[in-house]
Design an enzyme around this catalytic site. Structure first.
Site, PDB file in Angstrom:
ATOM      1  N   LEU A   1       5.958   3.522  12.908  1.00 38.78           N
ATOM      2  CA  LEU A   1       4.849   2.585  13.109  1.00 38.78           C
ATOM      3  C   LEU A   1       3.836   3.242  14.032  1.00 38.78           C
ATOM      4  O   LEU A   1       4.171   3.579  15.169  1.00 38.78           O
ATOM      5  CB  LEU A   1       5.451   1.341  13.787  1.00 38.78           C
ATOM      6  CG  LEU A   1       4.599   0.103  13.944  1.00 38.78           C
ATOM      7  CD1 LEU A   1       4.269  -0.502  12.585  1.00 38.78           C
ATOM      8  CD2 LEU A   1       5.351  -0.928  14.792  1.00 38.78           C
ATOM      9  N   HIS A   2       2.616   3.462  13.547  1.00 40.87           N
ATOM     10  CA  HIS A   2       1.623   4.059  14.454  1.00 40.87           C
ATOM     11  C   HIS A   2       0.169   3.750  14.103  1.00 40.87           C
ATOM     12  O   HIS A   2      -0.730   4.105  14.844  1.00 40.87           O
ATOM     13  CB  HIS A   2       1.794   5.576  14.509  1.00 40.87           C
ATOM     14  CG  HIS A   2       1.247   6.273  13.291  1.00 40.87           C
ATOM     15  ND1 HIS A   2       1.905   6.280  12.090  1.00 40.87           N
ATOM     16  CD2 HIS A   2       0.094   6.944  13.096  1.00 40.87           C
ATOM     17  CE1 HIS A   2       1.181   6.940  11.210  1.00 40.87           C
ATOM     18  NE2 HIS A   2       0.080   7.362  11.781  1.00 40.87           N
ATOM     19  N   ARG A   3      -0.080   3.090  12.934  1.00 49.19           N
ATOM     20  CA  ARG A   3      -1.482   2.847  12.551  1.00 49.19           C
ATOM     21  C   ARG A   3      -2.168   2.010  13.611  1.00 49.19           C
ATOM     22  O   ARG A   3      -1.605   0.971  14.027  1.00 49.19           O
ATOM     23  CB  ARG A   3      -1.568   2.037  11.255  1.00 49.19           C
ATOM     24  CG  ARG A   3      -1.101   2.716  10.055  1.00 49.19           C
ATOM     25  CD  ARG A   3      -2.191   3.399   9.261  1.00 49.19           C
ATOM     26  NE  ARG A   3      -1.518   4.430   8.527  1.00 49.19           N
ATOM     27  CZ  ARG A   3      -1.893   5.694   8.434  1.00 49.19           C
ATOM     28  NH1 ARG A   3      -3.012   6.091   9.002  1.00 49.19           N
ATOM     29  NH2 ARG A   3      -1.195   6.561   7.772  1.00 49.19           N
TER      30      ARG A   3
ATOM     31  N   ARG B   1       1.379   6.737  20.636  1.00 51.50           N
ATOM     32  CA  ARG B   1       0.414   5.616  20.625  1.00 51.50           C
ATOM     33  C   ARG B   1       1.152   4.277  20.704  1.00 51.50           C
ATOM     34  O   ARG B   1       0.790   3.383  21.462  1.00 51.50           O
ATOM     35  CB  ARG B   1      -0.416   5.672  19.336  1.00 51.50           C
ATOM     36  CG  ARG B   1      -1.318   4.474  19.118  1.00 51.50           C
ATOM     37  CD  ARG B   1      -1.846   4.419  17.689  1.00 51.50           C
ATOM     38  NE  ARG B   1      -2.929   5.345  17.418  1.00 51.50           N
ATOM     39  CZ  ARG B   1      -4.208   5.136  17.747  1.00 51.50           C
ATOM     40  NH1 ARG B   1      -4.564   4.031  18.345  1.00 51.50           N
ATOM     41  NH2 ARG B   1      -5.118   6.028  17.462  1.00 51.50           N
TER      42      ARG B   1
ATOM     43  N   ASP C   1       4.406   2.700   8.216  1.00 53.21           N
ATOM     44  CA  ASP C   1       2.989   2.600   7.882  1.00 53.21           C
ATOM     45  C   ASP C   1       2.386   3.993   7.734  1.00 53.21           C
ATOM     46  O   ASP C   1       1.173   4.163   7.747  1.00 53.21           O
ATOM     47  CB  ASP C   1       2.225   1.751   8.909  1.00 53.21           C
ATOM     48  CG  ASP C   1       2.293   2.300  10.324  1.00 53.21           C
ATOM     49  OD1 ASP C   1       2.838   3.406  10.522  1.00 53.21           O
ATOM     50  OD2 ASP C   1       1.782   1.619  11.240  1.00 53.21           O
TER      51      ASP C   1
END
Ligand code: UD1
Length: 367
Positions: free
Chosen positions: A206-208, A241, A281
């Site tokens: 998950l990083h978007r 992030r 993602d």
């Protein structure tokens, strides 16, 4: 005289695409490839570790741009890349994927009248809220040679008026890396280190920005993952992030979701190969799961990689609690089977080299 190709490496997903191509060009007596690293990703876990795992040659130089806003990072890459081009005078600049380094370096090269080769051209999510979509559209608009991973890429470029003589379906370099490194991945001790049993866990990435930057949306996704973790333990190698946002906003993480540091290439491949489902993602992971035959729930509303849905194991799950849980229960009832798209066969780098050879033999111009 060898044809000198400056290959731009910027962020983690670039490295596994560049590695097999740089190696193939390097073996070929006609070409002299060399890497310039922008420093977009700079932590050892996000960059150095991948160069080692993938056996990539050290970059000839590193621009050390680091992090920043979209504009700051893009501008800084451009500012620092221009003198490198003036000094090196390469025959072509080769950029991969859709990160800020891809677009920034393509712009600088083209304005200095250096040929631009774009690998993974033509992919479109048709979502211009994604920074990557802007990077794709701009890079493709100014590239001289556009090498495509899946048929949708050729179709999109045709619709945008790019002459067919510049577009070549070569397949997927990321899959070249996957196939070449599977034996090394099998040696990884990641399962025992994490105490994970094959096919008895899910893997999450998950990083978007659209999923992690807004605290209430991030909390909703983590709450959804917590429900899934009640049924199947989850591992989440955490992107810097995302870690920063979880800490900043004090978002709770369910005890059955095990956060790990970002993993190296071999560890990640092996953990992914043995998982029963992947929730992500990411762009590239949609492709890797398709080749591995692992069901993938993509926590996005769109994908620029439709072959993974039409042919592969990928399902678009959306980004809200209800849609993700809906996709999850669908998957429980009927795991998605798939087939492997054309040319995702480990032979993409050889095809790229042949396209480049023909291009330069013709004087390096395509109409
Ligand atoms: C970038 C790409 C994205 C790709 C992703 C893979 C763009 C627009 N985005 O997003 O397409 O899917 O890489 O990871 O190019 N950070 C570190 N160490 C690092 C790198 C980043 O701590 O080595 C932290 C910094 O706080 C930074 C944040 O992560 O602000 C985000 O990094 P950035 O390169 O801006 O974007 P990504 O989210 O990694």
């Amino acid at each position: 005289m060898k044809i000198r190709i400056l290959c731009v490496a910027g962020a983690r997903p670039n490295f596994m695409k560049l590695a097999p191509l740089v190696a193939a060009l390097d073996r070929d007596p006609d070409f002299l490839p060399f890497i310039v690293h922008t420093g977009q990703h700079y932590d050892d876990q996000m960059s150095g570790q991948f160069f080692r795992d993938l056996g990539m040659p050290a970059p000839k130089c590193n621009l050390n741009v680091g992090s920043g806003s979209q504009a700051q990072q893009t501008a800084e890459i451009m500012r620092r890349f221009e003198p490198v081009i003036l000094e090196e005078k390469p025959d072509a600049v080769l950029v991969v994927g859709d990160v800020n380094s891809t677009m920034a370096c393509a712009l600088v090269a083209k304005k200095l009248q250096i040929r631009v080769i774009h690998i993974e051209a033509g992919l479109r999510s048709f979502d211009r809220e994604m920074p990557e979509e802007i990077n794709r559209v701009v890079t493709d608009a100014i590239s001289d040679l556009l090498l495509v991973t899946e048929e949708s890429g050729s179709r999109n470029l045709k619709a945008e008026g790019v002459p067919a003589s510049r577009v070549f379906l070569v397949g997927n370099l990321m899959i070249d890396s996957l196939r070449a490194n599977m034996n090394s991945a099998k040696q990884s001790d990641v399962l025992s280190r994490l105490g994970a049993k094959p096919r008895a866990y899910g893997l999450v990435t998950l990083h978007r920005p659209s999923n992690v930057d807004d605290p209430s949306h991030l909390a909703e996704i983590m709450e959804t993952l917590a429900i899934i973790a009640g049924e199947l333990p989850l591992y989440l190698p955490i992107h810097p992030r995302t870690r920063a946002r979880l800490e900043e906003h004090h978002v709770a993480v369910h005890p059955h979701i095990e956060l790990t540091e970002p993993l190296g290439y071999f560890d990640f491949l092996w953990l992914m190969s043995n998982s029963s489902v992947v929730l992500t993602d990411s762009g590239g992971i949609q492709e890797e799961t398709t080749v591995l035959g692992v069901p993938c729930l993509t926590m996005r509303d769109n994908t620029e990689r439709p072959a993974t849905i039409e042919e592969g194991t990928n399902i678009l799950a959306g980004t809200r609690k209800a849609s993700i849980l809906d996709a999850w229960s669908q998957l429980q009832q009927k795991p998605k089977q798939g087939r492997i798209p054309k040319y995702w066969d480990g032979g993409a780098s050889a095809r790229c080299v042949e396209v480049l050879r023909a291009y330069f033999a013709g004087g390096g111009s395509a109409r």
